[in-house]
Design an enzyme around this catalytic site. Structure first.
Site, mmCIF file in Angstrom:
data_model
loop_
_atom_site.group_PDB
_atom_site.id
_atom_site.type_symbol
_atom_site.label_atom_id
_atom_site.label_comp_id
_atom_site.label_asym_id
_atom_site.label_seq_id
_atom_site.Cartn_x
_atom_site.Cartn_y
_atom_site.Cartn_z
ATOM 1 N NE ARG A 1 -2.344 -2.739 2.900
ATOM 2 C CZ ARG A 1 -2.573 -2.996 3.952
ATOM 3 N NH1 ARG A 1 -2.998 -2.173 4.929
ATOM 4 N NH2 ARG A 1 -1.979 -4.212 4.511
ATOM 5 C CD GLU B 1 -0.524 -10.399 15.826
ATOM 6 O OE1 GLU B 1 -1.212 -10.025 14.665
ATOM 7 O OE2 GLU B 1 -1.662 -10.247 16.864
HETATM 8 C C1 PRP Z 1 0.740 -3.656 6.557
HETATM 9 C C2 PRP Z 1 0.527 -2.005 6.501
HETATM 10 C C3 PRP Z 1 2.161 -1.798 6.923
HETATM 11 C C4 PRP Z 1 2.558 -2.849 8.008
HETATM 12 C C5 PRP Z 1 2.447 -2.171 9.205
HETATM 13 O O1 PRP Z 1 1.273 -4.091 5.597
HETATM 14 O O2 PRP Z 1 0.509 -1.597 5.150
HETATM 15 O O3 PRP Z 1 3.127 -2.181 5.771
HETATM 16 O O4 PRP Z 1 1.402 -3.912 7.903
HETATM 17 O O5 PRP Z 1 2.794 -3.322 10.331
HETATM 18 P P1 PRP Z 1 3.892 -3.009 11.287
HETATM 19 O O6 PRP Z 1 3.905 -1.424 11.755
HETATM 20 O O7 PRP Z 1 3.307 -3.676 12.629
HETATM 21 O O8 PRP Z 1 5.055 -3.442 10.730
HETATM 22 P P2 PRP Z 1 1.314 -5.717 5.146
HETATM 23 O O9 PRP Z 1 2.459 -6.418 6.091
HETATM 24 O O10 PRP Z 1 0.163 -6.261 5.490
HETATM 25 O O11 PRP Z 1 1.602 -5.987 3.753
HETATM 26 P P3 PRP Z 1 0.886 -5.512 2.557
HETATM 27 O O12 PRP Z 1 0.861 -4.088 2.263
HETATM 28 O O13 PRP Z 1 1.590 -6.198 1.485
HETATM 29 O O14 PRP Z 1 -0.559 -6.184 2.720
HETATM 30 N N1 HPA Z 2 -5.174 -2.208 8.727
HETATM 31 C C1 HPA Z 2 -4.187 -2.028 7.819
HETATM 32 N N2 HPA Z 2 -3.046 -2.796 7.807
HETATM 33 C C2 HPA Z 2 -2.773 -3.213 9.143
HETATM 34 C C3 HPA Z 2 -3.461 -3.158 10.148
HETATM 35 C C4 HPA Z 2 -4.787 -2.562 10.032
HETATM 36 O O1 HPA Z 2 -5.468 -2.289 10.899
HETATM 37 N N3 HPA Z 2 -2.750 -3.521 11.286
HETATM 38 C C5 HPA Z 2 -1.412 -3.940 10.861
HETATM 39 N N4 HPA Z 2 -1.635 -3.762 9.644
#
Ligand code: PRP
Ligand code: HPA
Length: 176
Positions: free
Chosen positions: A63, A100
């Protein structure tokens, strides 16, 4: 800006029990699909750094690519992707970070930044901060200076912003 934060809050959807029971998931797809809200978020981040020298925006997969690409375009600077492992074709450096359950790995091309680059790191959301910290460390390992890490939304209970601040990273958040 409280009015901006309220507009963004209204554009973000919260999904209970995703991906697991008890988690309130902040879903930014509704912000991205709302033209004025998306533009507000991008312009707010770009505007905060309008008076600073920024050479590159580094966005974190996935994202952070959408937001970071738009912020880089708005600022007229280059975009650097920080990707999950195995996706970048040229030589990379990498950093493992804690999820996590288990770990994941982020990578960046070794030649992604100009010399002495002043870099803005972008992601949609900061939770524990593990992802953002790995991104910051990759930029620093390439010799870049992280001017700030910017996020649309912070989950303050998870401590990520405090963790970055403890490493002397300037954190910009539009909405807590
Ligand atoms: C989510 C979000 C951040 C990260 C935050 O991405 O977009 O990148 O988690 O979590 P943290 O602060 O605990 O590290 P995700 O790992 O779900 O990956 P994605 O964007 O590829 O779905
Ligand atoms: N939304 C999107 N991404 C995330 C979240 C959430 O609440 N928590 C950890 N990654």
């Amino acid at each position: 800006d409280p009015a901006l934060a309220e507009r963004l809050r209204a554009a973000i959807r919260t999904i209970p029990d995703y991906p697991k029971p008890g988690i309130l998931f902040r879903d930014i797809t509704t912000l991205l699909s709302n033209g004025p809200a998306f533009q507000d978020a991008v312009n707010a981040i770009a505007g905060r750094f309008a008076d600073e020298r920024i050479d590159s925006v580094a966005g974190i997969e996935a994202r952070g690519f959408v937001l970071g690409g738009a912020v880089a375009h708005a600022m007229g600077v280059g975009f650097v992707p920080i990707r999950k492992s195995g996706k970048l074709p040229h030589r990379t450096i990498s950093r493992e970070y804690a999820l996590e359950y288990g770990t994941d790995r982020l990578e960046v091309h070794i030649d992604a930044l100009p010399d002495n680059a002043r870099v803005l790191v972008i992601d949609d959301l900061i939770a524990t901060g593990g992802t953002a910290l790995a991104g910051v460390e990759l930029v620093e390992e390439l010799g870049g200076h992280v001017v700030a890490a910017a996020f649309v939304i912070d989950l303050p209970d998870l401590g990520g912003a405090a963790r970055l601040a403890a490493r002397d990273v300037h954190v910009e958040i539009l909405l807590s």
